[in-house]
Scaffold this motif. Structure first.
Motif, PDB file in Angstrom:
ATOM      1  N   LEU A 230       2.896   2.498   1.581  1.00  0.00           N
ATOM      2  CA  LEU A 230       1.442   2.404   1.686  1.00  0.00           C
ATOM      3  C   LEU A 230       1.034   1.034   2.224  1.00  0.00           C
ATOM      4  O   LEU A 230       1.482   0.007   1.730  1.00  0.00           O
ATOM      5  N   THR A 235      -9.054  -3.167   1.158  1.00  0.00           N
ATOM      6  CA  THR A 235      -9.641  -1.860   0.827  1.00  0.00           C
ATOM      7  C   THR A 235      -8.670  -0.981   0.050  1.00  0.00           C
ATOM      8  O   THR A 235      -9.037  -0.382  -0.978  1.00  0.00           O
ATOM      9  N   SER A 236      -7.426  -0.895   0.519  1.00  0.00           N
ATOM     10  CA  SER A 236      -6.448  -0.020  -0.150  1.00  0.00           C
ATOM     11  C   SER A 236      -6.075  -0.560  -1.529  1.00  0.00           C
ATOM     12  O   SER A 236      -5.820   0.223  -2.451  1.00  0.00           O
ATOM     13  N   THR A 239      -8.886   0.424  -3.835  1.00  0.00           N
ATOM     14  CA  THR A 239      -8.780   1.854  -4.136  1.00  0.00           C
ATOM     15  C   THR A 239      -7.662   2.124  -5.130  1.00  0.00           C
ATOM     16  O   THR A 239      -7.820   2.905  -6.088  1.00  0.00           O
TER      17      THR A 239
END
Length: 412
Positions: A230, A235-236, A239
């Motif tokens: 990933l 942002t990730s 999240t």
């Protein structure tokens, strides 16, 4: 006459567990609160620690209509356990969390109950083996790292390994028991949901001996929600953090480093995260550290160790899957030199007082207060002299460190 007066008295039953009661508080006629273990807080009536229970007595006279069997049953002692109400609130909140599928839902509920959670205060508690009665985990003691700085001998203790180990460990440090698992999990979830500080590099860096970059990214990779490959960016990572908050809101879901930070803020104490000298050294550099609460903190530290319940791993591939508290045998207060001197002066004052009383008995009068004034003067002088000595010692240490080899030659 006695029988007539007796009929006018309230018909009261004895309080269940009377022989175990050690502390009674009453602020209202006909009501008492009590504990089996006394609380030493400044205002013990406002804290629910040590299983605070409340009882309301039936005050109706025995010769009135309320003395009928049915009314006596209705108006007899009503047991209102503050602890039961507290436990019910957190258990219901945890069940409500389990039904939620998004971070926003958890955030909204956390905002609505934030003040109510704060109303359930926690005492300034320092647990020990002697107080908690927990057993020593001998296997964990064998891998306890030797490079951990501590003021006294500490012992790893056992808590249940059912996925709630960190809430149980937090409960031991907050209340001396692992029975507060639901409460501690709800507190951890709401703390993470309400504060984005746990993604801040500057805050996460506090407590590390060496500067480490990209801590939010590194912590994200330790998360149960992280999938290899990933791409991690701001942002990730955000999240992934929110997904982890949703996951840990479920009962018996494993927790990690982010939850340790939240627990430190809940306890308002630094946490010493103890990671064995096993497995990947880079992981230990990130997780073997001191964690500071986001705001107000108490000076005493809580020690929590990462361990594994697995027995099939070699040292180089070791990974943790369990948390346990690390406690001293007993909470010992080490007196300072000034305190020792004060105790000695107090003993001297007591002896002089006894001597004065003996002189009074023999002479029919008290001696002058010169001796007591002299002792008070010595105590005042001791404090001033001790502070002066500390400053001189600091100046001496500074001058010693500033010496150069040329200075040493000149001295020779």
């Amino acid at each position: 006459m006695v029988e007539e007066k007796h009929k006018l008295l309230p018909s009261l039953k004895s309080i269940p567990g009377t022989m175990k009661i050690h502390q009674i508080i009453t602020n209202k006629p006909g009501e008492i609160a009590h504990r089996s273990v006394s609380c030493t807080c400044n205002d013990p009536s406002t804290h629910s620690c040590h299983d605070l229970k409340k009882f309301v007595f039936d005050s109706h006279p025995a010769n009135t209509a309320s003395s009928t069997p049915m009314n006596r049953a209705k108006n007899s002692i009503v047991a209102l356990s503050v602890e039961d109400q507290r436990a019910k609130f957190f258990e219901e909140t945890l069940r409500a969390f389990a039904k939620m599928k998004t971070f926003d839902e958890i955030l909204m509920l956390s905002m609505s109950i934030e003040n109510l959670i704060k109303s359930y205060e926690m005492c300034e508690f320092i647990p020990s083996l002697h107080y908690t009665g927990l057993s020593v985990d001998e296997i964990s003691m064998s891998i306890y790292p030797a490079d951990i700085t501590q003021e006294q001998v500490m012992y790893t203790v056992s808590v249940s390994a059912d996925g709630n180990c960190l809430p149980y460990t937090g409960g031991v440090h907050a209340f001396g028991t692992e029975k507060r698992g639901a409460e501690m999990r709800v507190r951890i979830v709401t703390e993470l949901a309400l504060h984005q500080l746990y993604l801040d590099q500057t805050y996460l860096q506090r407590g590390l001996d060496v500067s480490t970059t990209n801590l939010p990214m590194r912590f994200a990779m330790y998360s149960e929600s992280y999938l290899p490959g990933l791409l991690l960016n701001a942002t990730s990572i955000n999240t992934l953090f929110q997904n982890e908050v949703v996951n840990v809101s479920r009962d018996k879901c494993y927790m990690g480093i982010w939850q340790l930070f939240a627990l430190s803020s809940i306890l308002k104490r630094p946490i010493v995260s103890v990671y064995p000298q096993l497995g990947n050294p880079s992981v230990r550099m990130d997780l073997n550290r001191t964690i500071f609460p986001r705001e107000e903190q108490r000076s005493n530290k809580a020690f929590i160790m990462w361990i594994s319940t697995r027995t099939d791993m070699v040292h180089v591939h070791w990974v943790p899957n369990h948390f346990i508290p690390v406690l001293p045998i007993d909470v010992v207060h080490k007196p300072s030199d000034i305190e020792i001197q004060r105790w000695r002066l107090k003993a001297q004052r007591t002896k002089e007082k006894v001597k004065t009383e003996k002189d009074m008995n023999s002479n029919g009068m008290f001696k002058s207060g010169e001796e007591e004034k002299k002792t008070e003067h010595q105590e005042s002088f001791l404090e001033k002299n001790t502070e002066h000595s500390r400053r001189k010692t600091a100046e001496f240490d500074t001058s010693e460190q500033s010496r150069t080899p040329e200075h040493e030659k000149e001295m020779e």
